[in-house]
Design a protein around this motif. Sequence first.
Motif, PDB file in Angstrom:
ATOM      1  N   ARG A 292       0.818  -1.220   0.000  1.00  0.00           N
ATOM      2  CA  ARG A 292       0.000   0.000   0.000  1.00  0.00           C
ATOM      3  C   ARG A 292       0.853   1.272   0.000  1.00  0.00           C
ATOM      4  NH1 ARG A 292      -5.124  -1.001  -1.720  1.00  0.00           N
ATOM      5  NH2 ARG A 292      -5.994  -2.822  -0.689  1.00  0.00           N
ATOM      6  N   ASN A 293       2.164   1.110  -0.118  1.00  0.00           N
ATOM      7  CA  ASN A 293       3.076   2.256  -0.063  1.00  0.00           C
ATOM      8  C   ASN A 293       2.750   3.156   1.128  1.00  0.00           C
ATOM      9  OD1 ASN A 293       4.661   1.581  -2.285  1.00  0.00           O
ATOM     10  ND2 ASN A 293       3.273   2.574  -3.731  1.00  0.00           N
ATOM     11  N   CYS A 294       2.586   2.498   2.283  1.00  0.00           N
ATOM     12  CA  CYS A 294       2.162   3.229   3.482  1.00  0.00           C
ATOM     13  C   CYS A 294       3.233   3.252   4.571  1.00  0.00           C
ATOM     14  CB  CYS A 294       0.878   2.612   4.034  1.00  0.00           C
ATOM     15  SG  CYS A 294       1.026   0.876   4.576  1.00  0.00           S
ATOM     16  N   LEU A 295       4.329   2.533   4.380  1.00  0.00           N
ATOM     17  CA  LEU A 295       5.374   2.478   5.398  1.00  0.00           C
ATOM     18  C   LEU A 295       6.391   3.596   5.207  1.00  0.00           C
ATOM     19  CD1 LEU A 295       6.135  -1.375   5.421  1.00  0.00           C
ATOM     20  CD2 LEU A 295       4.483  -0.108   6.827  1.00  0.00           C
ATOM     21  N   ASP A 296       7.053   3.961   6.295  1.00  0.00           N
ATOM     22  CA  ASP A 296       8.165   4.900   6.243  1.00  0.00           C
ATOM     23  C   ASP A 296       9.398   4.107   5.800  1.00  0.00           C
ATOM     24  OD1 ASP A 296      10.382   6.523   6.792  1.00  0.00           O
ATOM     25  OD2 ASP A 296       9.407   7.483   8.498  1.00  0.00           O
ATOM     26  N   GLN A 297       9.701   4.185   4.509  1.00  0.00           N
ATOM     27  CA  GLN A 297      10.775   3.351   3.964  1.00  0.00           C
ATOM     28  C   GLN A 297      12.117   3.630   4.632  1.00  0.00           C
ATOM     29  OE1 GLN A 297      11.199   3.399  -0.286  1.00  0.00           O
ATOM     30  NE2 GLN A 297       9.579   1.878  -0.566  1.00  0.00           N
ATOM     31  N   ALA A 298      12.405   4.886   4.901  1.00  0.00           N
ATOM     32  CA  ALA A 298      13.692   5.236   5.508  1.00  0.00           C
ATOM     33  C   ALA A 298      13.816   4.611   6.899  1.00  0.00           C
ATOM     34  CB  ALA A 298      13.843   6.752   5.586  1.00  0.00           C
ATOM     35  N   LEU A 299      12.716   4.649   7.668  1.00  0.00           N
ATOM     36  CA  LEU A 299      12.725   4.088   9.017  1.00  0.00           C
ATOM     37  C   LEU A 299      12.943   2.583   8.980  1.00  0.00           C
ATOM     38  CD1 LEU A 299      12.234   4.738  12.056  1.00  0.00           C
ATOM     39  CD2 LEU A 299       9.824   4.200  11.652  1.00  0.00           C
ATOM     40  N   TRP A 300      12.246   1.903   8.089  1.00  0.00           N
ATOM     41  CA  TRP A 300      12.388   0.445   8.001  1.00  0.00           C
ATOM     42  C   TRP A 300      13.768   0.064   7.465  1.00  0.00           C
ATOM     43  CZ3 TRP A 300       8.688  -3.692   8.684  1.00  0.00           C
ATOM     44  CH2 TRP A 300       7.500  -3.277   9.310  1.00  0.00           C
ATOM     45  N   SER A 301      14.267   0.842   6.521  1.00  0.00           N
ATOM     46  CA  SER A 301      15.591   0.557   5.976  1.00  0.00           C
ATOM     47  C   SER A 301      16.674   0.723   7.037  1.00  0.00           C
ATOM     48  CB  SER A 301      15.872   1.479   4.789  1.00  0.00           C
ATOM     49  OG  SER A 301      17.158   1.260   4.272  1.00  0.00           O
ATOM     50  N   ALA A 302      16.501   1.757   7.861  1.00  0.00           N
ATOM     51  CA  ALA A 302      17.475   1.994   8.929  1.00  0.00           C
ATOM     52  C   ALA A 302      17.475   0.860   9.943  1.00  0.00           C
ATOM     53  CB  ALA A 302      17.163   3.318   9.628  1.00  0.00           C
ATOM     54  N   ALA A 303      16.344   0.146  10.036  1.00  0.00           N
ATOM     55  CA  ALA A 303      16.261  -0.996  10.957  1.00  0.00           C
ATOM     56  C   ALA A 303      16.749  -2.284  10.303  1.00  0.00           C
ATOM     57  CB  ALA A 303      14.817  -1.166  11.439  1.00  0.00           C
ATOM     58  N   GLY A 304      17.309  -2.163   9.095  1.00  0.00           N
ATOM     59  CA  GLY A 304      17.908  -3.315   8.442  1.00  0.00           C
ATOM     60  C   GLY A 304      16.997  -4.066   7.489  1.00  0.00           C
ATOM     61  N   TRP A 305      15.829  -3.527   7.198  1.00  0.00           N
ATOM     62  CA  TRP A 305      14.888  -4.199   6.313  1.00  0.00           C
ATOM     63  C   TRP A 305      15.138  -3.825   4.854  1.00  0.00           C
ATOM     64  CZ3 TRP A 305      10.550  -7.290   7.716  1.00  0.00           C
ATOM     65  CH2 TRP A 305      10.341  -7.446   9.085  1.00  0.00           C
ATOM     66  N   THR A 306      14.922  -4.774   3.970  1.00  0.00           N
ATOM     67  CA  THR A 306      14.812  -4.489   2.539  1.00  0.00           C
ATOM     68  C   THR A 306      13.338  -4.258   2.237  1.00  0.00           C
ATOM     69  OG1 THR A 306      16.709  -5.857   1.964  1.00  0.00           O
ATOM     70  CG2 THR A 306      15.131  -5.372   0.204  1.00  0.00           C
ATOM     71  N   VAL A 307      13.026  -3.072   1.742  1.00  0.00           N
ATOM     72  CA  VAL A 307      11.631  -2.651   1.542  1.00  0.00           C
ATOM     73  C   VAL A 307      11.343  -2.497   0.074  1.00  0.00           C
ATOM     74  CG1 VAL A 307       9.877  -0.949   2.170  1.00  0.00           C
ATOM     75  CG2 VAL A 307      11.798  -1.363   3.718  1.00  0.00           C
ATOM     76  N   ARG A 308      10.280  -3.142  -0.392  1.00  0.00           N
ATOM     77  CA  ARG A 308       9.834  -2.960  -1.770  1.00  0.00           C
ATOM     78  C   ARG A 308       8.381  -2.498  -1.783  1.00  0.00           C
ATOM     79  NH1 ARG A 308      11.669  -5.322  -6.469  1.00  0.00           N
ATOM     80  NH2 ARG A 308       9.836  -4.283  -7.333  1.00  0.00           N
ATOM     81  N   GLY A 309       8.166  -1.348  -2.376  1.00  0.00           N
ATOM     82  CA  GLY A 309       6.804  -0.903  -2.636  1.00  0.00           C
ATOM     83  C   GLY A 309       6.476  -1.149  -4.082  1.00  0.00           C
ATOM     84  N   LEU A 310       5.268  -0.803  -4.487  1.00  0.00           N
ATOM     85  CA  LEU A 310       4.866  -0.920  -5.886  1.00  0.00           C
ATOM     86  C   LEU A 310       5.115   0.415  -6.565  1.00  0.00           C
ATOM     87  CD1 LEU A 310       3.384  -3.347  -4.496  1.00  0.00           C
ATOM     88  CD2 LEU A 310       1.663  -3.129  -6.313  1.00  0.00           C
ATOM     89  N   GLY A 311       6.006   0.383  -7.575  1.00  0.00           N
ATOM     90  CA  GLY A 311       6.350   1.617  -8.263  1.00  0.00           C
ATOM     91  C   GLY A 311       7.400   2.418  -7.546  1.00  0.00           C
ATOM     92  N   ARG A 312       8.121   1.798  -6.602  1.00  0.00           N
ATOM     93  CA  ARG A 312       9.156   2.487  -5.847  1.00  0.00           C
ATOM     94  C   ARG A 312      10.446   1.673  -5.886  1.00  0.00           C
ATOM     95  NH1 ARG A 312       7.325   4.861  -0.184  1.00  0.00           N
ATOM     96  NH2 ARG A 312       8.888   6.391  -0.839  1.00  0.00           N
ATOM     97  N   PRO A 313      11.574   2.324  -5.965  1.00  0.00           N
ATOM     98  CA  PRO A 313      12.842   1.577  -5.959  1.00  0.00           C
ATOM     99  C   PRO A 313      13.011   0.823  -4.652  1.00  0.00           C
ATOM    100  CG  PRO A 313      13.170   3.849  -6.683  1.00  0.00           C
ATOM    101  CD  PRO A 313      11.778   3.774  -6.149  1.00  0.00           C
ATOM    102  N   SER A 314      13.691  -0.298  -4.707  1.00  0.00           N
ATOM    103  CA  SER A 314      13.954  -1.072  -3.497  1.00  0.00           C
ATOM    104  C   SER A 314      14.869  -0.303  -2.580  1.00  0.00           C
ATOM    105  CB  SER A 314      14.615  -2.396  -3.879  1.00  0.00           C
ATOM    106  OG  SER A 314      14.896  -3.159  -2.727  1.00  0.00           O
ATOM    107  N   VAL A 315      14.576  -0.358  -1.270  1.00  0.00           N
ATOM    108  CA  VAL A 315      15.390   0.327  -0.268  1.00  0.00           C
ATOM    109  C   VAL A 315      15.917  -0.717   0.694  1.00  0.00           C
ATOM    110  CG1 VAL A 315      15.407   2.025   1.582  1.00  0.00           C
ATOM    111  CG2 VAL A 315      14.045   2.431  -0.464  1.00  0.00           C
TER     112      VAL A 315
END
Length: 476
Positions: free
Chosen positions: A453-476
Amino acid sequence: MTFPYASAQAQPTQAVTPPSGAPRPRLTFLGTGYLGATYAICFAELGYDVLGVDVDEPKISKLQAGAVPFHEPGLDDLLRRNIAAGRLRFTTDYREAAEFGDVHFICVGTPQRADGMGADLVYVESAVTSLVPHLTRKALLVGKSTVPVGTAEWIEQLVSKHAPAELGVEVAWSPEFLQEGHALEDVLRPNRLILGVKSQWAHDMLITAHKGVFDLAHNEDREVPVVVTDFATAELVKVAANAFLATKISFINAMAEVCDAAGADVTQLAKSIGYDARIGNKFLRAGIGFGGGCLPKDIRAFQARAQELGAGEALRFLHEVDLINQRSRGRVVQIASELLARPYGPAGPDFSGLNIAVLGAAFKPNSDDVRDSPALAIARSLARHGAQISIFDPQGMENAKRELPDMTYAPTLGDAVTGADLVCVLTEWEEFRYADPNALGDLVAAKLVIDGRNCLDQALWSAAGWTVRGLGRPSV
């Protein structure tokens, strides 16, 4: 017939005495599903005497006992308060409804036909033919269900066939615009009222039946626009609005596909075009698409009715809107195959031996409605490719269990993600949006998340070590 007033201050041109002789029109709501029960409870809250009618005895018993059979924030308290005040009752007896009511609102379901895309009007016909033979005085039947254009004229024919002509029973149309999760506000504080009428009496009765809405607006120093129109236009308003919203959602999801291919970010694209006042920023959040009991079946029924009217070419684009919506769900499986390094072969990826947490079952937050839910469709697809699925939803679990009884359902968010090789956020509940990625990271087997749903704070999750993929968004 043209009426000279169509404003928030619209009032009857002359005093209207309800046929029952009551001080205010007595209202019945035929059908006590999501639409009818919500309207019945809210109009009782506005001070009307209201009777909810349904053939489903267990549902009526539950409502009469003060329990809403679905989740809608705030509705349970209003139900119990108005039953206690004596303004609200429920019955399965159409004879009682005919004796009680001055204005009868038709609120039954109009599901997609089993043999095609058109709307099935069997419940509409049943409600009308069950009521009108018992009428003993003039009354107004008002359609609220979403129906194919031309239905109101057909109901007039049913009334003529089943009600004594000397009663002068009339028909009107006033579509609903409820948003699940915000329905109380939509009834008590509507952003517009559409009145499809053929006579001055029908118009004045409808205005009188909504006096509580106007009084509340006046007390809050706001306006409720009123559009007085013909049957066909009133019927088209709801399906046209749903078709537009579905088109806007599928448009931004199509842009998400392009962004994935080009390496762009659809959230920044949506923000940029949303600043254009001609476009606006509503319904521009890309994701896994729309679901629920309205948009999917309504755009199909609209296409089917246009085809019957010889205007099918005009709505051909809605077929592509529907296809984009379905394709958005499939993209989650594609992304999962990439994150989990499982090749996408001719039969799709093989997720055997993998645990996937599905966060969300309802088609939208603040609802327990799982009808045509993208989240459940994706869960079913992931399981079909061999994954072990664990589903959690704050409100939609029981309905989901009836829809997908073979799935595993976790009692909490933490239980759902424990040991997960992949987490999929598929309904944007606040519990998911604001979950602590560090705490969840301690529970999972791998810090991989698909933000459907592109509803997460990607920067926050990435900083916690997660690989985050949204739809239509580059992988973080």
